[in-house]
Design a protein around this motif. Structure first.
Motif, PDB file in Angstrom:
ATOM      1  N   LEU A   5       0.857  -1.182   0.000  1.00  0.00           N
ATOM      2  CA  LEU A   5       0.000   0.000   0.000  1.00  0.00           C
ATOM      3  C   LEU A   5       0.891   1.229   0.000  1.00  0.00           C
ATOM      4  N   VAL A   6       0.676   2.114  -0.954  1.00  0.00           N
ATOM      5  CA  VAL A   6       1.472   3.335  -1.091  1.00  0.00           C
ATOM      6  C   VAL A   6       0.564   4.535  -0.836  1.00  0.00           C
ATOM      7  N   ILE A   7       0.975   5.404   0.076  1.00  0.00           N
ATOM      8  CA  ILE A   7       0.213   6.618   0.370  1.00  0.00           C
ATOM      9  C   ILE A   7       0.929   7.797  -0.270  1.00  0.00           C
ATOM     10  N   GLU A   8       0.288   8.411  -1.241  1.00  0.00           N
ATOM     11  CA  GLU A   8       0.821   9.594  -1.915  1.00  0.00           C
ATOM     12  C   GLU A   8       0.192  10.827  -1.269  1.00  0.00           C
ATOM     13  N   ASN A   9       0.985  11.574  -0.541  1.00  0.00           N
ATOM     14  CA  ASN A   9       0.463  12.732   0.195  1.00  0.00           C
ATOM     15  C   ASN A   9       0.365  13.997  -0.646  1.00  0.00           C
ATOM     16  N   ASP A  10       1.075  14.033  -1.754  1.00  0.00           N
ATOM     17  CA  ASP A  10       1.169  15.250  -2.561  1.00  0.00           C
ATOM     18  C   ASP A  10       1.298  14.835  -4.025  1.00  0.00           C
ATOM     19  N   PRO A  11       0.536  15.437  -4.923  1.00  0.00           N
ATOM     20  CA  PRO A  11       0.607  15.022  -6.337  1.00  0.00           C
ATOM     21  C   PRO A  11       1.963  15.273  -6.979  1.00  0.00           C
ATOM     22  N   THR A  12       2.790  16.130  -6.364  1.00  0.00           N
ATOM     23  CA  THR A  12       4.102  16.408  -6.954  1.00  0.00           C
ATOM     24  C   THR A  12       5.174  15.426  -6.487  1.00  0.00           C
ATOM     25  N   ARG A  30      -0.448  -0.682  -4.764  1.00  0.00           N
ATOM     26  CA  ARG A  30      -1.738   0.002  -4.762  1.00  0.00           C
ATOM     27  C   ARG A  30      -1.526   1.384  -4.190  1.00  0.00           C
ATOM     28  N   VAL A  31      -1.761   2.400  -4.997  1.00  0.00           N
ATOM     29  CA  VAL A  31      -1.508   3.781  -4.599  1.00  0.00           C
ATOM     30  C   VAL A  31      -2.814   4.449  -4.195  1.00  0.00           C
ATOM     31  N   LEU A  32      -2.845   4.981  -2.968  1.00  0.00           N
ATOM     32  CA  LEU A  32      -3.974   5.799  -2.526  1.00  0.00           C
ATOM     33  C   LEU A  32      -3.528   7.247  -2.466  1.00  0.00           C
ATOM     34  N   ARG A  33      -4.404   8.138  -2.919  1.00  0.00           N
ATOM     35  CA  ARG A  33      -4.109   9.566  -2.981  1.00  0.00           C
ATOM     36  C   ARG A  33      -5.117  10.324  -2.120  1.00  0.00           C
ATOM     37  N   PRO A  34      -4.881  10.383  -0.816  1.00  0.00           N
ATOM     38  CA  PRO A  34      -5.832  11.091   0.047  1.00  0.00           C
ATOM     39  C   PRO A  34      -5.956  12.566  -0.307  1.00  0.00           C
ATOM     40  N   HIS A  35      -4.909  13.154  -0.913  1.00  0.00           N
ATOM     41  CA  HIS A  35      -5.002  14.556  -1.338  1.00  0.00           C
ATOM     42  C   HIS A  35      -6.063  14.734  -2.418  1.00  0.00           C
ATOM     43  N   ALA A  36      -6.425  13.626  -3.104  1.00  0.00           N
ATOM     44  CA  ALA A  36      -7.453  13.678  -4.141  1.00  0.00           C
ATOM     45  C   ALA A  36      -8.768  13.064  -3.666  1.00  0.00           C
ATOM     46  N   GLY A  37      -8.851  12.747  -2.374  1.00  0.00           N
ATOM     47  CA  GLY A  37     -10.098  12.238  -1.813  1.00  0.00           C
ATOM     48  C   GLY A  37     -10.139  10.758  -1.525  1.00  0.00           C
ATOM     49  N   ASP A  38      -9.072  10.005  -1.817  1.00  0.00           N
ATOM     50  CA  ASP A  38      -9.060   8.582  -1.502  1.00  0.00           C
ATOM     51  C   ASP A  38      -9.104   8.376   0.015  1.00  0.00           C
ATOM     52  N   ALA A  39      -9.933   7.448   0.455  1.00  0.00           N
ATOM     53  CA  ALA A  39     -10.022   7.144   1.884  1.00  0.00           C
ATOM     54  C   ALA A  39      -8.939   6.141   2.268  1.00  0.00           C
ATOM     55  N   LEU A  40      -8.373   6.318   3.453  1.00  0.00           N
ATOM     56  CA  LEU A  40      -7.391   5.368   3.954  1.00  0.00           C
ATOM     57  C   LEU A  40      -8.096   4.183   4.596  1.00  0.00           C
ATOM     58  N   PRO A  41      -7.515   2.995   4.490  1.00  0.00           N
ATOM     59  CA  PRO A  41      -8.132   1.826   5.139  1.00  0.00           C
ATOM     60  C   PRO A  41      -7.978   1.906   6.653  1.00  0.00           C
ATOM     61  N   ALA A  42      -8.804   1.155   7.352  1.00  0.00           N
ATOM     62  CA  ALA A  42      -8.744   1.141   8.811  1.00  0.00           C
ATOM     63  C   ALA A  42      -7.519   0.384   9.309  1.00  0.00           C
ATOM     64  N   ASP A  43      -7.057  -0.582   8.512  1.00  0.00           N
ATOM     65  CA  ASP A  43      -5.874  -1.355   8.895  1.00  0.00           C
ATOM     66  C   ASP A  43      -5.176  -1.838   7.637  1.00  0.00           C
ATOM     67  N   LEU A  44      -4.177  -2.670   7.808  1.00  0.00           N
ATOM     68  CA  LEU A  44      -3.349  -3.111   6.676  1.00  0.00           C
ATOM     69  C   LEU A  44      -3.622  -4.556   6.293  1.00  0.00           C
ATOM     70  N   GLY A  55       5.794  15.227   0.762  1.00  0.00           N
ATOM     71  CA  GLY A  55       4.833  16.257   0.409  1.00  0.00           C
ATOM     72  C   GLY A  55       5.209  17.577   1.057  1.00  0.00           C
ATOM     73  N   GLU A  56       4.509  18.619   0.665  1.00  0.00           N
ATOM     74  CA  GLU A  56       4.809  19.959   1.171  1.00  0.00           C
ATOM     75  C   GLU A  56       4.203  20.229   2.546  1.00  0.00           C
ATOM     76  N   GLN A  57       3.290  19.377   2.995  1.00  0.00           N
ATOM     77  CA  GLN A  57       2.622  19.624   4.267  1.00  0.00           C
ATOM     78  C   GLN A  57       3.602  19.464   5.429  1.00  0.00           C
ATOM     79  N   GLN A  58       3.249  20.062   6.555  1.00  0.00           N
ATOM     80  CA  GLN A  58       4.056  19.880   7.755  1.00  0.00           C
ATOM     81  C   GLN A  58       3.419  18.793   8.613  1.00  0.00           C
ATOM     82  N   PRO A  59       4.234  17.959   9.265  1.00  0.00           N
ATOM     83  CA  PRO A  59       3.681  16.834  10.019  1.00  0.00           C
ATOM     84  C   PRO A  59       3.222  17.201  11.430  1.00  0.00           C
ATOM     85  N   TYR A  60       3.435  18.425  11.838  1.00  0.00           N
ATOM     86  CA  TYR A  60       3.007  18.885  13.156  1.00  0.00           C
ATOM     87  C   TYR A  60       1.822  19.835  12.982  1.00  0.00           C
ATOM     88  N   PRO A  61       1.068  20.131  14.053  1.00  0.00           N
ATOM     89  CA  PRO A  61      -0.154  20.920  13.913  1.00  0.00           C
ATOM     90  C   PRO A  61       0.086  22.322  13.365  1.00  0.00           C
TER      91      PRO A  61
END
Length: 256
Positions: A5-12, A30-44, A55-61
């Motif tokens: 399972l691959v989580i793509e946080n940023d389209p770039t 299997r690539v999930l793109r939550p930035h585009a609305g893909d839901a993450l599974p509850a477990d693996l 990705g460009e986001q910061q991991p802290y609040p």
């Protein structure tokens, strides 16, 4: 065939060369793109491995207390489950930072400033017994592009690579989860996209064309160091690395 399972946080920041290497190693992706609305599974359940990209986001609040991205709390929960259930896990840049924060590590705006471009990192002594890092060169070439930094590793984490200004370049959590502060997935086109109108490059006074050219010159060296690493990660996910850390089949290496 096993699926990662691959989580793509940023389209770039997609899989690029890392995806090619993992596929070469025998994994389906299997690539999930939550930035585009893909839901993450509850477990693996059903997955042999987890890969979390940058990705460009910061991991802290954020200043208002909200997470750096709406899906980060769920993703951190998934990372905790991966470590708890010993699912082979690889976090790249932001992915490594989220692996750290999910386990009470600390990430903040780097007090040393941004780190961008081709560099080398130094392998630590603990890498000698690591199933993946023991075969990485002593000073492997890497590509850097980050403004945040893991300033405190989670309790019990094993430091595997460091550099002078940024001491936590790579670490392992448990026996099957790795975090890399640097990038191994990039190709030149990705770096060129990041360099275009980059506020960070402007802040540093770097010429974007020179940054792209320098990274391009390092691409072959990065592949030489990290393609075998990715192949071994795939072998671990497939159950093809034994307790003696020897592959149970002939693993393809660079150029094979």
């Amino acid at each position: 065939m096993a699926t990662a399972l691959v989580i793509e946080n940023d389209p770039t920041d997609d899989l690029r060369r890392l995806g090619e290497w993992l596929t070469e190693g025998g994994l389906e992706l299997r690539v999930l793109r939550p930035h585009a609305g893909d839901a993450l599974p509850a477990d693996l359940t059903g997955y042999a491995a987890l890969v979390v990209l940058g990705g460009e986001q910061q991991p802290y609040p954020l200043p208002d207390g909200s997470p750096g991205a709406p899906w980060f709390p769920a993703l951190e929960g998934l990372l905790r489950k991966a470590v708890r259930h010993r699912v082979p896990t690889l976090g790249i840049c932001l992915g490594a930072q989220l692996l750290a924060t999910a386990h009470a590590g600390r990430v903040e705006r780097s007090p040393s400033g941004p780190e961008i471009g081709p560099t080398v990192v130094g392998r630590r002594d603990a890498a000698e017994t690591d199933p993946l890092f023991r075969y990485v060169p002593l000073m492997p070439d890497v590509l850097q592009w980050h403004v945040d930094e893991i300033t405190e590793l989670p309790h019990g984490a094993t430091l595997l690579a460091a550099s002078t200004r940024y001491p936590h370049q790579a670490f392992r959590l448990g026996d099957r989860a790795w975090g890399l502060q640097f990038h191994i997935e990039c190709d030149t086109a990705m770096i060129a996209e990041w360099s275009r109108d980059s506020a960070t490059l402007a802040e540093l006074g770097y010429d974007p064309e020179l940054v792209v050219a320098a990274c391009d010159r390092a691409m072959a060296d990065v592949e030489e160091a990290w393609q075998p690493f990715a192949i071994r990660f795939a072998a671990l996910a497939l159950g093809e690395l034994g307790d003696d850390d020897n592959p149970r089949r002939s693993l393809p290496l660079l150029g094979a």
